[in-house]
Design an enzyme around this catalytic site. Sequence first.
Site, PDB file in Angstrom:
ATOM      1  N   ASP A  88     -77.169  65.001 -60.701  1.00 17.62           N
ATOM      2  CA  ASP A  88     -75.917  65.089 -60.005  1.00 17.62           C
ATOM      3  C   ASP A  88     -75.031  66.449 -59.537  1.00 17.62           C
ATOM      4  OD1 ASP A  88     -76.707  62.630 -59.331  1.00 17.62           O
ATOM      5  OD2 ASP A  88     -75.596  61.610 -61.156  1.00 17.62           O
ATOM      6  N   ARG A  91     -92.760  63.096 -67.897  1.00 15.84           N
ATOM      7  CA  ARG A  91     -93.116  63.422 -66.757  1.00 15.84           C
ATOM      8  C   ARG A  91     -93.013  64.481 -66.022  1.00 15.84           C
ATOM      9  NH1 ARG A  91     -87.584  61.669 -65.442  1.00 15.84           N
ATOM     10  NH2 ARG A  91     -87.371  61.206 -67.815  1.00 15.84           N
ATOM     11  N   ALA A 135     -70.869  54.283 -45.524  1.00 15.88           N
ATOM     12  CA  ALA A 135     -70.146  55.454 -46.087  1.00 15.88           C
ATOM     13  C   ALA A 135     -72.192  57.042 -46.040  1.00 15.88           C
ATOM     14  CB  ALA A 135     -68.931  56.403 -46.631  1.00 15.88           C
ATOM     15  N   SER A 148     -71.221  61.944 -52.337  1.00 13.14           N
ATOM     16  CA  SER A 148     -71.283  63.321 -51.303  1.00 13.14           C
ATOM     17  C   SER A 148     -73.215  63.295 -51.173  1.00 13.14           C
ATOM     18  CB  SER A 148     -71.450  64.055 -52.764  1.00 13.14           C
ATOM     19  OG  SER A 148     -70.121  63.336 -53.895  1.00 13.14           O
ATOM     20  N   LEU A 150     -85.643  61.157 -63.494  1.00 15.93           N
ATOM     21  CA  LEU A 150     -85.109  62.744 -63.744  1.00 15.93           C
ATOM     22  C   LEU A 150     -86.244  63.741 -63.131  1.00 15.93           C
ATOM     23  CD1 LEU A 150     -83.317  61.778 -67.579  1.00 15.93           C
ATOM     24  CD2 LEU A 150     -81.799  62.443 -65.268  1.00 15.93           C
ATOM     25  N   ASN A 186     -79.280  65.833 -52.473  1.00 15.60           N
ATOM     26  CA  ASN A 186     -79.686  63.827 -53.166  1.00 15.60           C
ATOM     27  C   ASN A 186     -77.736  63.596 -52.684  1.00 15.60           C
ATOM     28  OD1 ASN A 186     -80.288  62.158 -55.033  1.00 15.60           O
ATOM     29  ND2 ASN A 186     -78.585  62.601 -56.325  1.00 15.60           N
ATOM     30  N   HIS A 192     -75.302  60.716 -53.359  1.00 19.01           N
ATOM     31  CA  HIS A 192     -74.580  60.538 -55.154  1.00 19.01           C
ATOM     32  C   HIS A 192     -73.303  59.533 -54.860  1.00 19.01           C
ATOM     33  CE1 HIS A 192     -74.061  60.157 -59.144  1.00 19.01           C
ATOM     34  NE2 HIS A 192     -72.095  60.134 -59.364  1.00 19.01           N
TER      35      HIS A 192
HETATM   36  C1  GRF Z   1     -77.110  54.944 -53.188  1.00 21.44           C
HETATM   37  O1  GRF Z   1     -76.204  54.529 -53.822  1.00 21.44           O
HETATM   38  C2  GRF Z   1     -77.329  56.612 -53.919  1.00 21.44           C
HETATM   39  O2  GRF Z   1     -76.159  57.231 -53.416  1.00 21.44           O
HETATM   40  C3  GRF Z   1     -77.803  56.118 -54.631  1.00 21.44           C
HETATM   41  O3  GRF Z   1     -78.585  54.810 -54.769  1.00 21.44           O
HETATM   42  C4  GRF Z   1     -78.481  54.106 -54.016  1.00 21.44           C
HETATM   43  C5  GRF Z   1     -80.283  53.761 -53.102  1.00 21.44           C
HETATM   44  O4  GRF Z   1     -79.661  53.013 -52.368  1.00 21.44           O
HETATM   45  N1  GRF Z   1     -78.371  57.740 -55.024  1.00 21.44           N
HETATM   46  P1  GRF Z   1     -80.881  52.915 -51.549  1.00 21.44           P
HETATM   47  O5  GRF Z   1     -81.775  52.515 -51.757  1.00 21.44           O
HETATM   48  O6  GRF Z   1     -80.802  54.086 -50.455  1.00 21.44           O
HETATM   49  O7  GRF Z   1     -80.549  51.414 -50.436  1.00 21.44           O
END
Ligand code: GRF
Length: 315
Positions: free
Chosen positions: A145, A65, A173, A136, A92, A107, A109
């Site tokens: 997260d 990693r 969104a 978020s 990770l 990030n 999420h």
């Molecule tokens: C999204 O739902 C994001 O919130 C999550 O992973 C997904 C990624 O989708 N962390 P994309 O590759 O941006 O279309």
Amino acid sequence: MKAKVGVLISGRGSNMAALLYAARHPSCPYEIVLVAANDPEAPGLALAAAEGVATFGQSHKGMKRAAFDAVIDAELRRAGAEYVALAGYMRLLSPEFVAGWEGRMLNIHPSLLPKYKGLDTHQKALDAGDSHAGCSVHIVTAELDDGPVLGQTEVAILPGDTADSLAARILIAEHQLYSRTLADFVTRERQPEWLLNKVRERALALPQVDEVTSHGMPCFGIEKGKKFAYFTQDRHGGGVIAILVKTTAPEEQAMLIESDPARYYRPAYFGDGWVGIRIDLGDTDWDQIGERLHRSWREVAPRKLTALLNAADEF
Ligand code: GRF
């Protein structure tokens, strides 16, 4: 100058695309300097490349990693990235990598954090019978997260929603939220209030200091005593934000200006015993500013206060 952002993806990259197209607007305060993926086949890479953005793709398979993260880190720095946006990056991160981008990595999420960290967020919201799900944007810390939430959008759950239908609506969104939050984040370090707070935190941490306003400038001094730091805006050319602190040796002002003329300047009306330091350049070393404030404080602090500190330094 626009803030330089590197985006890390693992797959589709629709959030990356949203960030990229938002960046195409002339008023957007950031630009994307690299899109990198831990899978050379990630569809998002092809899109970024077609849009003329630099890309990097390498599989993490067979690598430790920390070693893989070091490769990504080097690519980001080579591209000149100042911030990192994780957008569906399904890895990770090693503590070293996170530490190297502390306070500069965001990030997105798909839940209303702190609810539902990790995977299957949509199903978890449905199972819990929530009226709303959402997304978020948060600052990345060592914990998955976790980290301060910068922005959230609630998305209503409809009767008959499945994890997929809900995910699709939340994604809309996400695309709105991420670029706006990132834009606010990269500009906050140029906002006077944010900068003043950074100075204030450090100045008020010194012994017996208070803040007053003098000639319209917030300034810091020994209580009922002399001032050692001024926060100034717009003094030296248009819109410049800087602090004025005391120098500690006769040649120091000239030396600093010569070493970095874009940052240091001779403050008008203050004379040779002071130096102006711009703090709006986006690359301010705040430890160094803390040190400067401390030394300036020492220049004006009464002996009984500095003697105490000198004694403490002995230990
Ligand atoms: C999204 O739902 C994001 O919130 C999550 O992973 C997904 C990624 O989708 N962390 P994309 O590759 O941006 O279309």
